[in-house]
Design a protein around this motif. Structure first.
Motif, PDB file in Angstrom:
ATOM      1  N   LEU A 134       0.862  -1.182   0.000  1.00 58.33           N
ATOM      2  CA  LEU A 134       0.000   0.000   0.000  1.00 58.33           C
ATOM      3  C   LEU A 134       0.896   1.228   0.000  1.00 58.33           C
ATOM      4  CD1 LEU A 134      -2.502  -0.956   2.851  1.00 58.33           C
ATOM      5  CD2 LEU A 134      -3.022  -0.864   0.402  1.00 58.33           C
ATOM      6  N   SER A 135       0.490   2.269  -0.724  1.00 60.47           N
ATOM      7  CA  SER A 135       1.269   3.510  -0.692  1.00 60.47           C
ATOM      8  C   SER A 135       0.393   4.649  -1.184  1.00 60.47           C
ATOM      9  CB  SER A 135       2.497   3.384  -1.593  1.00 60.47           C
ATOM     10  OG  SER A 135       2.085   3.164  -2.917  1.00 60.47           O
ATOM     11  N   GLY A 136       0.932   5.844  -1.091  1.00 55.48           N
ATOM     12  CA  GLY A 136       0.214   6.996  -1.621  1.00 55.48           C
ATOM     13  C   GLY A 136       0.640   7.279  -3.053  1.00 55.48           C
ATOM     14  N   HIS A 137      -0.197   8.004  -3.780  1.00 50.49           N
ATOM     15  CA  HIS A 137       0.195   8.436  -5.130  1.00 50.49           C
ATOM     16  C   HIS A 137      -0.237   9.890  -5.310  1.00 50.49           C
ATOM     17  CE1 HIS A 137      -3.996   6.903  -5.802  1.00 50.49           C
ATOM     18  NE2 HIS A 137      -4.083   8.029  -6.475  1.00 50.49           N
ATOM     19  N   SER A 138       0.292  10.521  -6.351  1.00 49.39           N
ATOM     20  CA  SER A 138      -0.121  11.901  -6.606  1.00 49.39           C
ATOM     21  C   SER A 138      -1.045  11.946  -7.820  1.00 49.39           C
ATOM     22  CB  SER A 138       1.102  12.793  -6.818  1.00 49.39           C
ATOM     23  OG  SER A 138       1.821  12.361  -7.947  1.00 49.39           O
ATOM     24  N   VAL A 139      -1.765  13.034  -7.927  1.00 48.11           N
ATOM     25  CA  VAL A 139      -2.749  13.164  -8.998  1.00 48.11           C
ATOM     26  C   VAL A 139      -2.388  14.384  -9.835  1.00 48.11           C
ATOM     27  CG1 VAL A 139      -5.195  13.492  -9.515  1.00 48.11           C
ATOM     28  CG2 VAL A 139      -4.506  12.186  -7.483  1.00 48.11           C
ATOM     29  N   GLN A 140      -2.242  14.158 -11.151  1.00 38.09           N
ATOM     30  CA  GLN A 140      -1.912  15.279 -12.045  1.00 38.09           C
ATOM     31  C   GLN A 140      -3.021  15.472 -13.065  1.00 38.09           C
ATOM     32  OE1 GLN A 140       1.819  14.878 -14.093  1.00 38.09           O
ATOM     33  NE2 GLN A 140       2.992  14.809 -12.187  1.00 38.09           N
ATOM     34  N   GLN A 141      -3.285  16.729 -13.373  1.00 40.68           N
ATOM     35  CA  GLN A 141      -4.238  17.012 -14.441  1.00 40.68           C
ATOM     36  C   GLN A 141      -3.450  17.247 -15.727  1.00 40.68           C
ATOM     37  OE1 GLN A 141      -7.434  16.600 -14.067  1.00 40.68           O
ATOM     38  NE2 GLN A 141      -7.135  16.221 -11.875  1.00 40.68           N
ATOM     39  N   VAL A 142      -3.713  16.423 -16.745  1.00 41.85           N
ATOM     40  CA  VAL A 142      -3.019  16.579 -18.025  1.00 41.85           C
ATOM     41  C   VAL A 142      -4.069  16.773 -19.110  1.00 41.85           C
ATOM     42  CG1 VAL A 142      -1.428  15.522 -19.651  1.00 41.85           C
ATOM     43  CG2 VAL A 142      -1.189  15.051 -17.215  1.00 41.85           C
ATOM     44  N   GLU A 143      -4.056  17.954 -19.714  1.00 40.66           N
ATOM     45  CA  GLU A 143      -5.017  18.281 -20.769  1.00 40.66           C
ATOM     46  C   GLU A 143      -6.442  17.914 -20.360  1.00 40.66           C
ATOM     47  OE1 GLU A 143      -3.615  18.032 -24.627  1.00 40.66           O
ATOM     48  OE2 GLU A 143      -1.743  18.801 -23.774  1.00 40.66           O
ATOM     49  N   GLY A 144      -6.800  18.316 -19.156  1.00 45.24           N
ATOM     50  CA  GLY A 144      -8.168  18.097 -18.701  1.00 45.24           C
ATOM     51  C   GLY A 144      -8.451  16.673 -18.256  1.00 45.24           C
ATOM     52  N   ARG A 145      -7.427  15.800 -18.285  1.00 50.17           N
ATOM     53  CA  ARG A 145      -7.655  14.432 -17.811  1.00 50.17           C
ATOM     54  C   ARG A 145      -6.764  14.162 -16.605  1.00 50.17           C
ATOM     55  NH1 ARG A 145      -7.696  11.802 -23.282  1.00 50.17           N
ATOM     56  NH2 ARG A 145      -7.329   9.792 -22.294  1.00 50.17           N
ATOM     57  N   THR A 146      -7.142  13.148 -15.854  1.00 48.94           N
ATOM     58  CA  THR A 146      -6.423  12.852 -14.627  1.00 48.94           C
ATOM     59  C   THR A 146      -5.429  11.722 -14.840  1.00 48.94           C
ATOM     60  OG1 THR A 146      -8.306  13.529 -13.322  1.00 48.94           O
ATOM     61  CG2 THR A 146      -6.700  12.120 -12.227  1.00 48.94           C
ATOM     62  N   LEU A 147      -4.165  11.969 -14.475  1.00 45.06           N
ATOM     63  CA  LEU A 147      -3.179  10.882 -14.458  1.00 45.06           C
ATOM     64  C   LEU A 147      -2.738  10.702 -13.014  1.00 45.06           C
ATOM     65  CD1 LEU A 147      -0.561  11.094 -17.377  1.00 45.06           C
ATOM     66  CD2 LEU A 147      -2.275   9.326 -16.954  1.00 45.06           C
ATOM     67  N   ARG A 148      -2.767   9.468 -12.564  1.00 46.19           N
ATOM     68  CA  ARG A 148      -2.322   9.179 -11.198  1.00 46.19           C
ATOM     69  C   ARG A 148      -0.879   8.659 -11.248  1.00 46.19           C
ATOM     70  NH1 ARG A 148      -6.641   9.258  -7.565  1.00 46.19           N
ATOM     71  NH2 ARG A 148      -8.587   9.640  -8.696  1.00 46.19           N
ATOM     72  N   ILE A 149      -0.015   9.286 -10.441  1.00 51.44           N
ATOM     73  CA  ILE A 149       1.419   8.965 -10.480  1.00 51.44           C
ATOM     74  C   ILE A 149       1.813   8.306  -9.154  1.00 51.44           C
ATOM     75  CG2 ILE A 149       3.730   9.860 -10.952  1.00 51.44           C
ATOM     76  CD1 ILE A 149       1.848  10.642 -13.167  1.00 51.44           C
ATOM     77  N   ASP A 150       2.380   7.140  -9.280  1.00 49.77           N
ATOM     78  CA  ASP A 150       2.747   6.343  -8.103  1.00 49.77           C
ATOM     79  C   ASP A 150       4.084   6.836  -7.556  1.00 49.77           C
ATOM     80  OD1 ASP A 150       2.832   4.116  -6.335  1.00 49.77           O
ATOM     81  OD2 ASP A 150       4.181   3.113  -7.735  1.00 49.77           O
ATOM     82  N   ASP A 151       4.042   7.794  -6.604  1.00 50.50           N
ATOM     83  CA  ASP A 151       5.312   8.369  -6.141  1.00 50.50           C
ATOM     84  C   ASP A 151       5.664   8.005  -4.694  1.00 50.50           C
ATOM     85  OD1 ASP A 151       3.434   9.839  -4.855  1.00 50.50           O
ATOM     86  OD2 ASP A 151       4.050  11.788  -5.641  1.00 50.50           O
ATOM     87  N   HIS A 152       4.796   7.224  -4.034  1.00 55.07           N
ATOM     88  CA  HIS A 152       5.085   6.797  -2.654  1.00 55.07           C
ATOM     89  C   HIS A 152       5.446   7.983  -1.771  1.00 55.07           C
ATOM     90  CE1 HIS A 152       6.383   2.524  -4.160  1.00 55.07           C
ATOM     91  NE2 HIS A 152       5.199   2.889  -4.563  1.00 55.07           N
ATOM     92  N   GLY A 153       4.758   9.108  -1.994  1.00 52.38           N
ATOM     93  CA  GLY A 153       5.165  10.317  -1.293  1.00 52.38           C
ATOM     94  C   GLY A 153       4.091  10.926  -0.414  1.00 52.38           C
ATOM     95  N   SER A 154       3.044  10.168  -0.086  1.00 54.84           N
ATOM     96  CA  SER A 154       1.939  10.724   0.704  1.00 54.84           C
ATOM     97  C   SER A 154       1.202   9.576   1.390  1.00 54.84           C
ATOM     98  CB  SER A 154       0.996  11.492  -0.226  1.00 54.84           C
ATOM     99  OG  SER A 154       0.570  10.654  -1.291  1.00 54.84           O
TER     100      SER A 154
END
Lengths: 296, 254
Positions: free
Chosen positions: A215-235
């Protein structure tokens, strides 16, 4: 220089409890406070120096806790052959620290003579599957033990892929005799990034192959109006992933569960909180199971 | 070439280049109008992850040039010298040399040597362990036999000389809250970096101490090393040096 102590150590098997990724920032807290955590996981590549403090801290911590080795440098999915020297170093850490679990990724990091040091996505073809299976077999033979394979978080797909990720993933384990390390956050990240159905993904997974959960945290980025979730283990682990985890262990049963936190590393108490959240969910499911057994 | 090999090489080319990824690579990705951005996630991760390893290795260089400049330097370095090792423990071995090739940094002539010191520190941190030389190992030796001894320095020990006061620059910049001014007129320094036990030590040493250890590392006996050192630094006090360092882990068991 410390000599290896085979006796007086915590037992090797990783218990069905919540554990935490071990970070250098927390060595002192772990050694001094001896927190009530089931086990710790390390990246063996961080302990492949010739000597020095990291290995000493690990010796010390291993006295009190079972550990798991979670490798990031084997590059199982690479078209290039496995690196003998790296395997030897991995083997000597396995021999020295007697980990309860050893795992690697469904991924590659070695495309030329240099290393990406990040987990790169595979094309899901029969050719890749054969490479993957062959490399897992080589590692297992070299280490003389089973390893677990972790599903990746991914951001793109290749046109040439011939099968869904979950089919490739489970097939790689079945053919090689490996177990599965199911990263619930990665399932969530990949499924939402690609619009895959989470239930379809999980329905492929055979209960008996599951050896560990991440289990880990990931970050959420908005790219051209769409959501990409990035697995960065930083939250912290997000609420959707907690729910998915709860559903997962209710359906598939319990397994040792790790909280991974590798960037923006928090103070130790915050990491402990995440671990106890996972432990509470494990305890709740365990209690239900006991009750079911008792009431038949 | 197999599809897997072709794809992985082309992927690596795309990760490493500063230009837009090759059209042929994007052609291999499922396109939902985001293919380029999706690939960009991997490219960022590759640059950031390895750049972060450099930032951990060179905190003082980072402080001296500033975060933004460091990020640009790290990115250029990652592209020029992607990691050759399976681990990142000693990534950045060519960073000091790389800094020397950057014209914009010519105003910071000491920067390369500071980078060398930071790399040397980490190399000592991860170097092999060794048992220190113990007094009983030298017991009952005649003066003559002692002079013929070859001492073995600790495996972590490295020598570093600079025309600039890099030890002061490095010490003062260990934390963000110091703003002491250092004059480059303070001049050259010679350092011994060694980790006798758990802690890396950075010692400022005299010309004589530096030369003496350099001789020992080149396999000279104590007698030969002392003689050679005497030529360069007649002030070198062997007795004082040994009283401090013979048994403090600078040298390891024979």
């Amino acid at each position: 220089m410390e000599t290896m102590q085979a006796s007086g150590r915590a037992p090797a098997p990783v218990p069905i409890r919540a554990g935490a990724g071990l970070k250098p920032q927390h060595y002192q807290s772990v050694i001094e406070d001896q927190p009530d955590i089931g086990w710790f996981e390390i990246h063996p590549e961080n302990y492949m120096g010739k000597g020095g403090p990291p290995l000493r801290y690990l010796e010390k911590i291993r006295q009190d806790y079972p550990i798991s080795l979670h490798s990031v440098g084997t590059s199982l999915g690479s078209h290039l052959p496995l690196d003998r020297e790296h395997l030897q170093q991995l083997k000597s850490l396995v021999d020295r620290f007697e980990p309860g679990l050893v795992s690697e990724h469904l991924s590659w990091s070695h495309g030329y003579e240099w290393y990406t040091h990040d987990l790169m996505p595979l094309v899901y073809t029969e050719e890749s599957l054969q490479v993957m299976v062959e490399h897992i077999e080589q590692v297992q033979e070299y280490l003389q033990r089973q390893i677990l394979i972790e599903n990746p978080s991914s951001y793109l797909q290749f046109k040439a892929s011939e099968m869904p990720e979950q089919v490739f993933y489970v097939e790689a384990a079945k053919r090689s005799g490996a177990g599965l390390l199911v990263d619930v956050n990665n399932v969530f990240v990949s499924c939402t990034n690609h619009g895959w159905n989470i239930d379809d993904y999980l329905s492929e997974i055979p209960i008996e192959l599951i050896g560990e959960i991440h289990l880990s945290g990931h970050s959420v980025q908005q790219v051209e109006g769409r959501t990409l979730r990035i697995d960065d283990h930083g939250s912290p682990v997000c609420s959707e992933v907690w729910s998915l985890y709860q559903a997962f262990i209710s359906q598939f049963g319990l397994a040792p569960t790790l909280i991974e936190w590798d960037s923006n590393i928090p103070e130790f108490p915050q990491l402990l909180e995440e671990v106890s959240s996972a432990q509470s969910l494990i305890d709740a499911v365990a209690e239900t199971e006991v009750r079911n057994v008792v009431t038949g | 070439m197999s599809l897997l090999a072709e794809l992985q090489r082309s992927f690596c080319d795309g990760l490493r280049t500063a230009d837009a990824p090759d059209g042929a690579l994007l052609e291999m990705l499922q396109d939902d109008d985001l293919a380029r951005q999706r690939f960009q996630v991997y490219r960022n991760n590759f640059i950031v992850l390895n750049g972060d390893a450099l930032a951990d290795m060179f905190p003082v260089v980072k402080r001296l040039v500033g975060d933004e400049a460091f990020r640009m330097l790290a990115t250029a370095y990652v592209r020029q010298h992607p990691p050759r090792d399976r681990t990142l423990l000693l990534y950045g071995d060519l960073f000091a040399d790389f800094l020397q090739t950057i014209p914009e940094l010519s105003g910071l002539p000491y920067l390369t040597d500071v980078a060398r010191l930071e790399f040397t520190w980490t190399a000592a941190y991860h170097a092999a362990d060794a048992f220190p030389l113990q007094p009983d190992q030298l017991q009952n030796l005649s003066e003559e036999a002692f002079a013929k001894l070859q001492l073995r320095v600790h495996p972590s020990l490295q020598l570093l000389a600079s025309d600039f006061p890099i030890h002061r620059i490095w010490s003062v910049n260990q934390s963000d809250d110091q703003d002491e001014l250092i004059s480059l007129d303070e001049g050259a320094c010679r350092l011994i970096v060694v980790r006798p036990d758990n802690e890396v030590q950075v010692r400022v040493v005299s010309e004589g101490e530096f030369e003496f250890v350099r001789q020992l590392m080149a396999s000279a006996t104590i007698g030969e090393a002392f003689e050679a050192t005497n030529q360069t630094d007649p002030q070198f006090d062997l007795g004082q040096f040994f009283s401090r360092h013979l048994f403090d882990g600078t040298f390891c068991a024979m």
